[in-house]
Design an enzyme around this catalytic site. Structure first.
Site, PDB file in Angstrom:
ATOM      1  N   GLY A  63      11.279  16.227  27.985  1.00 16.95           N
ATOM      2  CA  GLY A  63      12.662  15.966  28.394  1.00 16.95           C
ATOM      3  C   GLY A  63      12.862  14.595  29.002  1.00 16.95           C
ATOM      4  O   GLY A  63      13.960  14.083  29.045  1.00 16.95           O
ATOM      5  N   CYS A  64      11.781  13.987  29.464  1.00 14.44           N
ATOM      6  CA  CYS A  64      11.925  12.707  30.158  1.00 14.44           C
ATOM      7  C   CYS A  64      11.296  11.601  29.344  1.00 14.44           C
ATOM      8  O   CYS A  64      10.173  11.209  29.622  1.00 14.44           O
ATOM      9  CB  CYS A  64      11.245  12.772  31.516  1.00 14.44           C
ATOM     10  SG  CYS A  64      11.149  14.410  32.192  1.00 14.44           S
ATOM     11  N   VAL A  65      11.970  11.148  28.285  1.00 14.10           N
ATOM     12  CA  VAL A  65      11.435  10.018  27.525  1.00 14.10           C
ATOM     13  C   VAL A  65      12.480   8.915  27.374  1.00 14.10           C
ATOM     14  O   VAL A  65      13.633   9.147  27.635  1.00 14.10           O
ATOM     15  CB  VAL A  65      10.942  10.426  26.117  1.00 14.10           C
ATOM     16  CG1 VAL A  65       9.472  10.797  26.154  1.00 14.10           C
ATOM     17  CG2 VAL A  65      11.756  11.566  25.550  1.00 14.10           C
TER      18      VAL A  65
END
Ligand SMILES: Cc1cc2nc3c(=O)[nH]c(=O)nc-3n(C[C@H](O)[C@H](O)[C@H](O)COP(=O)(O)OP(=O)(O)OC[C@H]3O[C@@H](n4cnc5c(N)ncnc54)[C@H](O)[C@@H]3O)c2cc1C
Lengths: 104, 429
Positions: free
Chosen positions: A102-104
């Site tokens: 989710g954190c890219v």
């Protein structure tokens, strides 16, 4: 990859301490992991952890906070109460799953 | 005749139409592309427009201009996809048949998803977004007339497209107010649901340092619950409060509701696909490219470009019944504006963190990686020309699809990893 002993078993973890093998997890291990980060497991905690476990099995990735809310039905606000400050990371840690992407 | 139908005429859809128009046998295939309007917006420009760098006209062109003459362009909003029928329905009821479908409907900011954010008392008065054309333009006027106070730059939730854009906005705001000789009248905070300034640890450290150098306050781990429009306060899920005078937020980004109506998306309306080929996990004649897919790579035009290159080759194999041999590695690169005419460049993929070093671009390069320089800033400005004139039309640009380690500092990576062990060793908390 380091191996550590939890609840009498040898467990594979990554450099941040997250379990790396889905099948090495059990409830006794979850309790120890929860204690390490100051979480005391109640029924509500278990419901979320169990959701994460089964969702990972079908989706192949760790659920984000939003997915736990939308698909699992546990409001993000409640996740913050049960797993203070960093719920997404803490839930994954206790459930023996990788940190959610989710954190890219 | 078989029909390749492309949904969305933005960055990815336009590139797909151009590439495949050249490759497909025109006696056997038609290509149709649908978009709800005829205005192609150069989205990277929306970051710079609030600071007066671009005028609105420089950022919009007709979509038709970039779509080959032999490709049919339908201007209409799309209602839904019915994969069982191999049909797409337009708003109004018209059905379009397809043999192969490419979903390239992107992602959009959704202020309506956070209570209080789009309240008329604050929306476009003291709360702005710059991810839309209208938002960016309104913000330009608000900044020009602002007398100072508490500026909060904010990300609601990841993933967002161009994940560095809000950081760049904070850097540029610092430079803008400094140039206007009113920096001391402004406090700038950077509020993020992430643990640090950026998603990737090496980057997060370098960029976090750049925030403190500029006197920008970092507020990590802030998950917004609602905005109180009366008191102009942001309230987090764990009841922390941040007051603001001017809030520049990136609202929750979501794939188009058409994906939800078609029952084809995840919780944020992104289409689940294989992350190396972009083929739908459910349907063997549907692909999703660009921001619309759920691949764990940055949602960025550069990613879409690398992805389309690989897709176009694969698609030719796919339609002749062969296995697809091209594999996308998650390659992303991006220029980061750091204000005062400088910029830096980062380059990474699924496996490798952004590393400092020099990025070898034949002809134009090399560009310094993860380090400020004036050349990188010029690179970003030149990119608008490259976008309109080469990229959309599917022409060659001098950057490879697969990430290369040439010029990158491996040693630095190893050292950083060593540090990471101490910093992030989570089990010991
Ligand atoms: C402020 C900002 C700065 C950026 N900076 C950079 C940068 O520096 N570098 C970089 O690489 N990327 C950058 N990006 C990201 C880049 O612009 C996007 O990742 C890229 O445009 C994605 O392409 P796409 O084709 O997937 O989506 P889009 O280009 O957004 O196209 C989607 C299209 O689908 C259409 N559509 C959607 N739903 C429907 C429907 N129901 N009916 C009909 N049509 C529909 C839309 O009208 C739109 O035209 C930036 C983005 C923003 C907002």
């Amino acid at each position: 990859m380091p191996t550590i002993e939890i609840a009498g078993k040898d467990i594979d973890v990554n450099e941040e301490g997250f379990l790396t093998k889905y099948d090495q997890w059990d409830e006794a291990i979850a309790k120890v992991l929860a204690e390490q980060i100051g979480v005391e497991m109640t029924d509500e905690h278990w419901k979320i952890v169990n959701f994460l476990r089964s969702d990972f099995k079908s989706a192949g990735e760790t659920a984000t906070s939003r997915r736990v809310q939308v698909v699992g039905g546990f409001p993000i606000k409640e996740q913050f109460v049960l797993f203070p400050k960093k719920p997404a990371k803490k839930m994954a840690y206790i459930a023996g799953l990788p940190k959610p992407k989710g954190c890219v | 005749m078989r029909n390749l139908l492309v949904l969305g005429g933005g960055t990815a859809g336009t590139m797909v139409a151009n590439k495949l128009y050249k490759k497909l046998d025109r006696k056997e295939w038609t290509i149709t592309i649908i978009d709800k309007d005829d205005e192609h917006i150069y989205q990277p420009g929306l970051l710079l427009m609030p600071f007066g760098v671009y005028s609105p006209e420089e950022l919009i062109k007709s979509r038709r201009h970039f779509i080959p003459k032999g490709v049919e362009f339908i201007q209409s909003a799309i209602e839904k996809i019915v994969p069982e029928l191999n049909q797409v329905f337009l708003v109004g009821g018209r059905a379009i048949d397809y043999d192969q479908l490419v979903i390239a409907t992107g992602t959009t900011p959704r202020a309506d998803q956070t209570p209080g954010m789009s309240d008329p008392k604050v929306w476009k008065k003291s709360v702005f977004d710059f991810f839309t054309f209208e938002g960016s333009l309104a913000l330009r006027d608000a900044l020009a007339n602002w007398e100072g106070g508490r500026l909060v730059v904010h990300i609601t939730e990841m993933p967002i497209k161009c994940p560095v854009a809000p950081l760049e906005f904070a850097f540029l705001a610092d430079a803008y107010f400094t140039e206007r000789k009113m920096r001391e009248k402004v406090t700038i905070s950077y509020v993020t649901p992430l643990e640090g300034a950026f998603t990737k640890p090496t980057c997060s450290r370098a960029l976090g340092g750049m925030l403190s150098d500029r006197n920008i306050i970092l507020e990590p781990d802030f998950m917004l619950e609602h905005i109180d429009p009366e008191q102009k306060i942001m309230v987090s899920m764990d009841e922390r409060e941040i007051p603001f005078d001017l809030l520049v937020t990136v609202p929750l980004n979501m794939g188009d509701d058409l994906i939800a109506r078609s029952d084809m998306g995840d919780e944020l309306n992104y289409v689940p696909v294989d992350k190396t080929t972009f083929l739908s996990k459910k349907y063997s004649n549907i692909f999703a490219l660009g921001d619309a897919s759920d691949i764990p790579a940055s949602k960025a035009g550069s990613v879409a470009h690398f992805a389309v290159d690989i897709f176009a080759e694969n698609f030719m194999q796919h339609i002749s019944g062969q296995p697809m041999t091209g594999k996308f590695d998650g390659h992303a690169n991006c220029f980061i504006e750091s204000g005062a005419g400088k910029g830096l460049l980062i380059d990474f993929n699924y496996e490798t963190e952004p590393l400092p070093g020099m990025f070898p671009i034949p002809v134009v390069g090399p560009f310094p990686l993860l380090k400020e320089s004036r050349l990188n800033h010029l690179g970003k400005l030149a990119f608008r020309w490259i976008y309109w004139n080469l990229l959309l039309k599917g022409r060659w640009i001098p950057i490879s699809d697969q990430m290369s380690m040439a010029g990158k500092h491996r040693a630095f990576e190893e050292k950083q990893n060593g540090e990471k062990k101490e910093v992030d060793h989570y089990a010991h908390h």
